[in-house]
Design a protein around this motif. Structure first.
Motif, PDB file in Angstrom:
ATOM      1  N   LYS A   1       0.812  -1.216   0.000  1.00 50.87           N
ATOM      2  CA  LYS A   1       0.000   0.000   0.000  1.00 50.87           C
ATOM      3  C   LYS A   1       0.844   1.264   0.000  1.00 50.87           C
ATOM      4  O   LYS A   1       1.922   1.321   0.612  1.00 50.87           O
TER       5      LYS A   1
ATOM      6  N   TRP B   1      -8.315  -6.012  -0.277  1.00 50.09           N
ATOM      7  CA  TRP B   1      -8.856  -4.672  -0.472  1.00 50.09           C
ATOM      8  C   TRP B   1     -10.365  -4.707  -0.276  1.00 50.09           C
ATOM      9  O   TRP B   1     -11.014  -5.707  -0.562  1.00 50.09           O
ATOM     10  N   GLU B   2     -10.890  -3.613   0.183  1.00 43.62           N
ATOM     11  CA  GLU B   2     -12.344  -3.550   0.393  1.00 43.62           C
ATOM     12  C   GLU B   2     -13.095  -3.526  -0.930  1.00 43.62           C
ATOM     13  O   GLU B   2     -14.274  -3.886  -0.987  1.00 43.62           O
ATOM     14  N   SER B   3     -12.408  -3.115  -1.996  1.00 42.27           N
ATOM     15  CA  SER B   3     -13.028  -3.085  -3.317  1.00 42.27           C
ATOM     16  C   SER B   3     -11.946  -2.956  -4.377  1.00 42.27           C
ATOM     17  O   SER B   3     -10.810  -2.567  -4.084  1.00 42.27           O
ATOM     18  N   GLU B   4     -12.297  -3.240  -5.616  1.00 41.98           N
ATOM     19  CA  GLU B   4     -11.361  -3.073  -6.718  1.00 41.98           C
ATOM     20  C   GLU B   4     -11.050  -1.590  -6.930  1.00 41.98           C
ATOM     21  O   GLU B   4      -9.952  -1.234  -7.356  1.00 41.98           O
ATOM     22  N   GLU B   5     -12.026  -0.755  -6.615  1.00 35.34           N
ATOM     23  CA  GLU B   5     -11.819   0.684  -6.744  1.00 35.34           C
ATOM     24  C   GLU B   5     -10.737   1.166  -5.772  1.00 35.34           C
ATOM     25  O   GLU B   5      -9.902   2.025  -6.130  1.00 35.34           O
ATOM     26  N   ALA B   6     -10.750   0.612  -4.559  1.00 37.77           N
ATOM     27  CA  ALA B   6      -9.746   0.991  -3.559  1.00 37.77           C
ATOM     28  C   ALA B   6      -8.353   0.556  -4.003  1.00 37.77           C
ATOM     29  O   ALA B   6      -7.374   1.289  -3.817  1.00 37.77           O
ATOM     30  N   LYS B   7      -8.283  -0.629  -4.585  1.00 36.86           N
ATOM     31  CA  LYS B   7      -6.998  -1.124  -5.089  1.00 36.86           C
ATOM     32  C   LYS B   7      -6.490  -0.244  -6.222  1.00 36.86           C
ATOM     33  O   LYS B   7      -5.293   0.117  -6.260  1.00 36.86           O
TER      34      LYS B   7
ATOM     35  N   GLN C   1      -7.236   2.883  -6.797  1.00 38.91           N
ATOM     36  CA  GLN C   1      -6.885   4.192  -6.253  1.00 38.91           C
ATOM     37  C   GLN C   1      -5.520   4.161  -5.574  1.00 38.91           C
ATOM     38  O   GLN C   1      -4.754   5.122  -5.636  1.00 38.91           O
ATOM     39  N   ASN C   2      -5.216   3.033  -4.934  1.00 39.27           N
ATOM     40  CA  ASN C   2      -3.911   2.885  -4.284  1.00 39.27           C
ATOM     41  C   ASN C   2      -2.775   3.012  -5.292  1.00 39.27           C
ATOM     42  O   ASN C   2      -1.752   3.658  -5.013  1.00 39.27           O
TER      43      ASN C   2
ATOM     44  N   ASP D   1      -2.457   6.593  -6.270  1.00 41.61           N
ATOM     45  CA  ASP D   1      -1.797   7.319  -5.188  1.00 41.61           C
ATOM     46  C   ASP D   1      -0.292   7.078  -5.188  1.00 41.61           C
ATOM     47  O   ASP D   1       0.493   8.002  -4.924  1.00 41.61           O
TER      48      ASP D   1
END
Length: 411
Positions: free
Chosen positions: A208, A243-249, A251-252, A255
């Motif tokens: 992360k 990950w809580e979602s594919e979107e979070a992954k 976004q990581n 970032d």
């Protein structure tokens, strides 16, 4: 996980108890026996507590990594001791049976106690080596930075780049760091090389982006006249955590790319730049991760080299050395120098320059550490700046590569 932990704990306890048979042969003091037992119990309890309180998705780092390292050091100590004692007991059993059958008296068998003490001494000596090495690797070896210097000659290197110096670092794995002073020392070592360019060949984090944030100011302080460039490694994509979602992954990853830019790195994603000097140039190409054996194959060499002339002098940054072996060295563009990392040299091995270079990772990767040449092309496989999994290094130290390019035949 619970079942595995129970089985591992049982093996640990049995090995500790069996190994104790040899330990008490060498040391008669009850206080020493108590210390032996308490140390084994403390290592086991610490490991169990860390595992049971582990949150999936946090990565194996920090306290749980240290607890695991100490646990396996003690497990190895007990296993080596226990194996010696088991073999000695088997021999004792066979000799006892033979004596009974042959009708030999007990007085003819008085050599057993002294032999057991001798074997226990050998067992302790052998067991102490990996035990001590693993603990040393955790508390000293993981920040034992080494600057390794290489000089490579090329007949077609542009004259202006004769003596051009590159510093390569790789596999930072910032999520594993636990000592800011030591990491800062490593950063200072990099800057002290005063290279023309700094190239980072992937794995900035374990999983992360937030892992890098406490260290970003240190890496932002890296300086080189022609800048610093980077690529992604397999860990940078966040594929090894929950990950809580594919979107979070996703976004990581965004970032992480942004953070690298903020630190001053020019991140090359299947693209290239030209390094220029006195009207001449060399091509610097960077591909996304391309790995063999289940690792992500995101890299697109064809895309990265689009717009580059075949005759250009080329330096390729590709995280996994299997890419060089499987694809790059047979490409018709002739990549003069490839810079990789990924293997870490397994963070364990034996290296005596000019004599021995060995690590178990050689059974997985043909090109696993240092400089290699094939078909007139070179690769440097950096041993890594950081560490992951086992929180230490034994024999394979963290590396800062300094490569000087030389024009062959130019005085």
């Amino acid at each position: 996980m619970t079942r595995f932990l129970i089985i591992l704990s049982i093996i640990y306890i049995i090995s500790a108890i069996y190994g104790f048979q040899g330990f008490k042969t060498l040391f008669k003091s009850s206080w020493v026996h108590l210390v032996y037992g308490l140390m084994f119990l403390a290592a086991l309890a610490n490991f169990i507590i860390r595992v049971l309180n582990y949150t999936p998705g946090d990565g194996v780092r920090g306290q749980i990594a240290n607890a695991g390292g100490i646990f396996f050091a003690f497990l190895l100590l007990g296993l080596v001791f226990g194996i010696f004692m088991l073999l000695e007991d088997i021999v004792r059993l066979f000799v006892f049976g033979y004596n009974k059958i042959a009708g030999l008296s007990e007085t003819q068998n008085k050599f057993f106690p002294s032999r057991r003490k001798f074997i226990s001494g050998i067992a302790m000596g052998i067991a102490a080596l990996p035990f001590g090495a693993l603990l040393y690797g955790m508390y000293k070896g993981k920040y034992n930075y080494k600057v390794l210097k290489y000089q490579l000659e090329f007949a077609d290197l542009p004259d202006a780049f004769d003596g051009y110096q590159i510093t390569q670092i790789s596999d930072v794995h910032s999520g594993s760091f636990d000592n800011r002073k030591k990491v800062a020392y490593g950063i200072d070592l990099i800057n002290e090389q005063k290279s023309d360019v700094i190239l980072f060949t992937g794995d900035m984090v374990n999983d992360k982006t937030k892992e890098m944030e406490p260290w970003s100011d240190l890496f932002a302080s890296l300086e080189a006249k022609d800048g610093k460039f980077s690529i992604l490694g397999n860990h940078d994509y966040g594929d090894y955590t929950q990950w809580e979602s594919e979107e979070a992954k996703a976004q990581n990853l965004v970032d992480l790319k942004n953070l690298q830019k903020e630190m001053g790195f020019d991140l090359l994603l299947d693209t290239h730049r030209y390094l220029k000097k006195d009207g001449q140039k060399i091509a610097l190409i960077g591909v996304e991760n391309w790995g063999r054996g289940g690792f992500k194959k995101a890299g697109d060499l064809e895309k990265a080299k689009t717009g580059i002339d075949k005759e250009d002098f080329k330096i390729l940054m590709s995280h996994d050395p299997s890419h060089w072996e499987d694809v790059v060295i047979n490409d018709d563009y002739h990549f003069h120098l490839t810079l990789s990392g990924h293997t870490h040299g397994m963070q364990f091995g034996v290296e005596i320059p000019g004599w021995v270079k060995w690590s178990p990772v050689k059974w997985r990767y043909k090109y696993w550490a240092g400089i290699y040449e094939e078909l007139g092309q070179f690769i440097n496989v950096n041993r890594g700046f950081g560490f992951i999994g086992y929180p230490g290094r034994v024999g394979i130290w963290p590396e800062i590569s300094v490569i000087t390019l030389k024009k062959k035949g130019l005085t």
